[in-house]
Design a protein around this motif. Structure first.
Motif, mmCIF file in Angstrom:
data_model
loop_
_atom_site.group_PDB
_atom_site.id
_atom_site.type_symbol
_atom_site.label_atom_id
_atom_site.label_comp_id
_atom_site.label_asym_id
_atom_site.label_seq_id
_atom_site.Cartn_x
_atom_site.Cartn_y
_atom_site.Cartn_z
ATOM 1 N N GLU A 128 0.830 -1.198 0.000
ATOM 2 C CA GLU A 128 0.000 0.000 0.000
ATOM 3 C C GLU A 128 0.870 1.256 0.000
ATOM 4 O OE1 GLU A 128 -3.387 2.508 0.236
ATOM 5 O OE2 GLU A 128 -3.157 0.408 -0.342
ATOM 6 N N ILE A 129 1.937 1.237 0.786
ATOM 7 C CA ILE A 129 2.859 2.372 0.832
ATOM 8 C C ILE A 129 3.534 2.558 -0.523
ATOM 9 C CG2 ILE A 129 4.995 3.225 1.881
ATOM 10 C CD1 ILE A 129 4.077 1.649 4.441
ATOM 11 N N GLU A 134 1.703 8.646 -0.678
ATOM 12 C CA GLU A 134 1.267 9.999 -0.331
ATOM 13 C C GLU A 134 0.047 9.946 0.586
ATOM 14 O OE1 GLU A 134 2.240 13.849 -0.364
ATOM 15 O OE2 GLU A 134 3.165 12.530 -1.870
ATOM 16 N N HIS A 135 -0.886 9.081 0.248
ATOM 17 C CA HIS A 135 -2.097 8.913 1.052
ATOM 18 C C HIS A 135 -1.750 8.411 2.448
ATOM 19 C CE1 HIS A 135 -6.168 6.708 1.654
ATOM 20 N NE2 HIS A 135 -6.244 7.935 2.110
ATOM 21 N N PHE A 136 -0.857 7.435 2.521
ATOM 22 C CA PHE A 136 -0.416 6.875 3.798
ATOM 23 C C PHE A 136 0.242 7.958 4.649
ATOM 24 C CE2 PHE A 136 2.556 4.602 6.553
ATOM 25 C CZ PHE A 136 1.788 3.540 7.020
ATOM 26 N N ASN A 137 1.110 8.733 4.049
ATOM 27 C CA ASN A 137 1.822 9.779 4.771
ATOM 28 C C ASN A 137 0.873 10.884 5.240
ATOM 29 O OD1 ASN A 137 4.555 10.855 5.554
ATOM 30 N ND2 ASN A 137 3.841 12.567 4.315
ATOM 31 N N GLU A 138 -0.105 11.228 4.419
ATOM 32 C CA GLU A 138 -1.089 12.244 4.809
ATOM 33 C C GLU A 138 -1.883 11.797 6.033
ATOM 34 O OE1 GLU A 138 -3.480 12.938 1.390
ATOM 35 O OE2 GLU A 138 -1.949 14.131 0.347
ATOM 36 N N ALA A 139 -2.231 10.516 6.070
ATOM 37 C CA ALA A 139 -2.954 9.998 7.232
ATOM 38 C C ALA A 139 -2.093 10.088 8.489
ATOM 39 C CB ALA A 139 -3.381 8.553 6.987
ATOM 40 N N LEU A 140 -0.817 9.789 8.361
ATOM 41 C CA LEU A 140 0.094 9.887 9.505
ATOM 42 C C LEU A 140 0.288 11.334 9.954
ATOM 43 C CD1 LEU A 140 2.889 7.249 8.801
ATOM 44 C CD2 LEU A 140 1.467 7.407 10.841
ATOM 45 N N GLU A 141 0.272 12.256 9.002
ATOM 46 C CA GLU A 141 0.456 13.663 9.332
ATOM 47 C C GLU A 141 -0.632 14.168 10.270
ATOM 48 O OE1 GLU A 141 2.779 16.208 8.411
ATOM 49 O OE2 GLU A 141 3.983 14.396 8.099
ATOM 50 N N LYS A 142 -1.795 13.553 10.224
ATOM 51 C CA LYS A 142 -2.884 13.944 11.111
ATOM 52 C C LYS A 142 -2.629 13.500 12.554
ATOM 53 C CE LYS A 142 -6.346 13.674 7.415
ATOM 54 N NZ LYS A 142 -7.573 13.000 6.940
ATOM 55 N N CYS A 143 -1.646 12.633 12.737
ATOM 56 C CA CYS A 143 -1.336 12.074 14.064
ATOM 57 C C CYS A 143 0.044 12.538 14.519
ATOM 58 C CB CYS A 143 -1.368 10.549 14.010
ATOM 59 S SG CYS A 143 -2.715 9.845 13.046
ATOM 60 N N GLU A 201 -9.351 10.019 17.398
ATOM 61 C CA GLU A 201 -10.154 10.208 16.182
ATOM 62 C C GLU A 201 -9.272 10.665 15.022
ATOM 63 O OE1 GLU A 201 -14.215 12.429 14.588
ATOM 64 O OE2 GLU A 201 -13.469 12.844 16.618
ATOM 65 N N ARG A 202 -8.222 11.416 15.332
ATOM 66 C CA ARG A 202 -7.306 11.863 14.288
ATOM 67 C C ARG A 202 -6.548 10.695 13.657
ATOM 68 N NH1 ARG A 202 -3.389 14.319 16.189
ATOM 69 N NH2 ARG A 202 -3.768 14.444 18.422
ATOM 70 N N CYS A 203 -6.537 9.553 14.339
ATOM 71 C CA CYS A 203 -5.861 8.364 13.825
ATOM 72 C C CYS A 203 -6.791 7.482 12.992
ATOM 73 C CB CYS A 203 -5.296 7.538 14.985
ATOM 74 S SG CYS A 203 -4.134 8.422 16.034
ATOM 75 N N HIS A 204 -8.036 7.907 12.823
ATOM 76 C CA HIS A 204 -9.000 7.054 12.125
ATOM 77 C C HIS A 204 -8.580 6.767 10.687
ATOM 78 C CE1 HIS A 204 -12.566 6.552 9.468
ATOM 79 N NE2 HIS A 204 -12.757 5.549 10.309
ATOM 80 N N ASP A 205 -8.149 7.787 9.946
ATOM 81 C CA ASP A 205 -7.763 7.562 8.545
ATOM 82 C C ASP A 205 -6.597 6.580 8.444
ATOM 83 O OD1 ASP A 205 -9.747 9.286 7.854
ATOM 84 O OD2 ASP A 205 -8.431 10.923 7.233
ATOM 85 N N TYR A 206 -5.643 6.706 9.370
ATOM 86 C CA TYR A 206 -4.499 5.791 9.418
ATOM 87 C C TYR A 206 -4.975 4.366 9.681
ATOM 88 C CZ TYR A 206 -0.109 3.752 11.149
ATOM 89 O OH TYR A 206 0.982 2.944 11.360
#
Length: 226
Positions: A128-129, A134-143, A201-206
């Motif tokens: 997936e990475i 980019e999508h994976f990293n964006e999700a992590l950026e929220k955390c 909740e900020r970790c939900h996308d991750y």
């Protein structure tokens, strides 16, 4: 929560059956407090992650009795309490949301993600990475205030992956857990549950990315999909 923490501190000093039996009522009082907290936590997670719908108390909490079969440490009781809310319950191997309380070692933390996933799931996450870094990293950026377990990571990018990829460092991870330390003062504060849920909740996308990787790795009978 103070009732539970006080009991765990005493248990750490008296980790034997005789003391525990003599203080069974105190344990039941502490357990009642934590069980109510755990269910409130689960209902809060359910509001932002519908995958966890329908879980029961037994699906999200742990027995206080230690498994002594394969350890030289024969202390009979755990000196911590934890609640783990994830799809299909704590034994599913899926990504979820965790709160850990261990007064004896002053360890209080929030966690999200996958803990020690099986190799086939790690492979799925790395793929997936590779495809959607980019999508994976964006999700992590929220955390941002959570940390990944880099101290447990491989020293080099695995041979089947390109170290020149933009997000190749993530390939080195063997477990995809996020941690955020909290303090005893935070745990015992009136608004702790609300703050913990907001953080997680900020970790939900991750978590959703990780659980999609889990779904891809297995079919409904837990056989390989690829």
């Amino acid at each position: 929560m103070k009732t539970m923490i006080d009991f765990l501190q005493q248990l750490a000093k008296n980790n034997n059956k005789e003391w525990f039996d003599a203080h069974k009522e105190e344990y039941q009082a502490a357990k009642k407090v934590f069980d109510e907290f755990a269910m409130d936590f689960m209902r809060g997670v359910e509001l932002f992650d519908p995958r966890v719908h329908g879980l029961q108390l037994r699906d999200i909490t742990y027995r206080i009795y230690r498994d002594l079969r394969f350890t030289q440490d024969k202390r009979p009781y755990k000196t911590w309490m934890g609640v783990y809310v994830c799809p299909k319950g704590k034994k599913s191997g899926m990504a979820g949301y965790y709160i850990h309380i261990e007064p004896d070692t002053n360890t209080y933390l929030l966690a999200a993600g996958l803990y020690n996933p099986e190799k086939v799931v790690v492979k799925s996450v790395r793929e997936e990475i590779m495809l959607e870094g980019e999508h994976f990293n964006e999700a992590l950026e929220k955390c941002k205030d959570f940390t990944l377990p880099w101290d447990e990571a491989l020293k080099k990018v695995p041979k089947d992956y390109d170290e020149k990829d933009k997000y190749s460092d993530y390939y080195r991870l063997k477990t995809y857990t996020l941690h955020k330390p909290v303090t005893k003062r935070q745990i015992t504060a009136k608004g702790f549950l609300k703050e913990a849920l907001a953080d997680l909740e900020r970790c939900h996308d991750y978590n959703e990315i990780l659980n999609c990787c889990y779904d891809y790795a297995y079919d409904e009978n837990h056989e390989l999909c690829f």
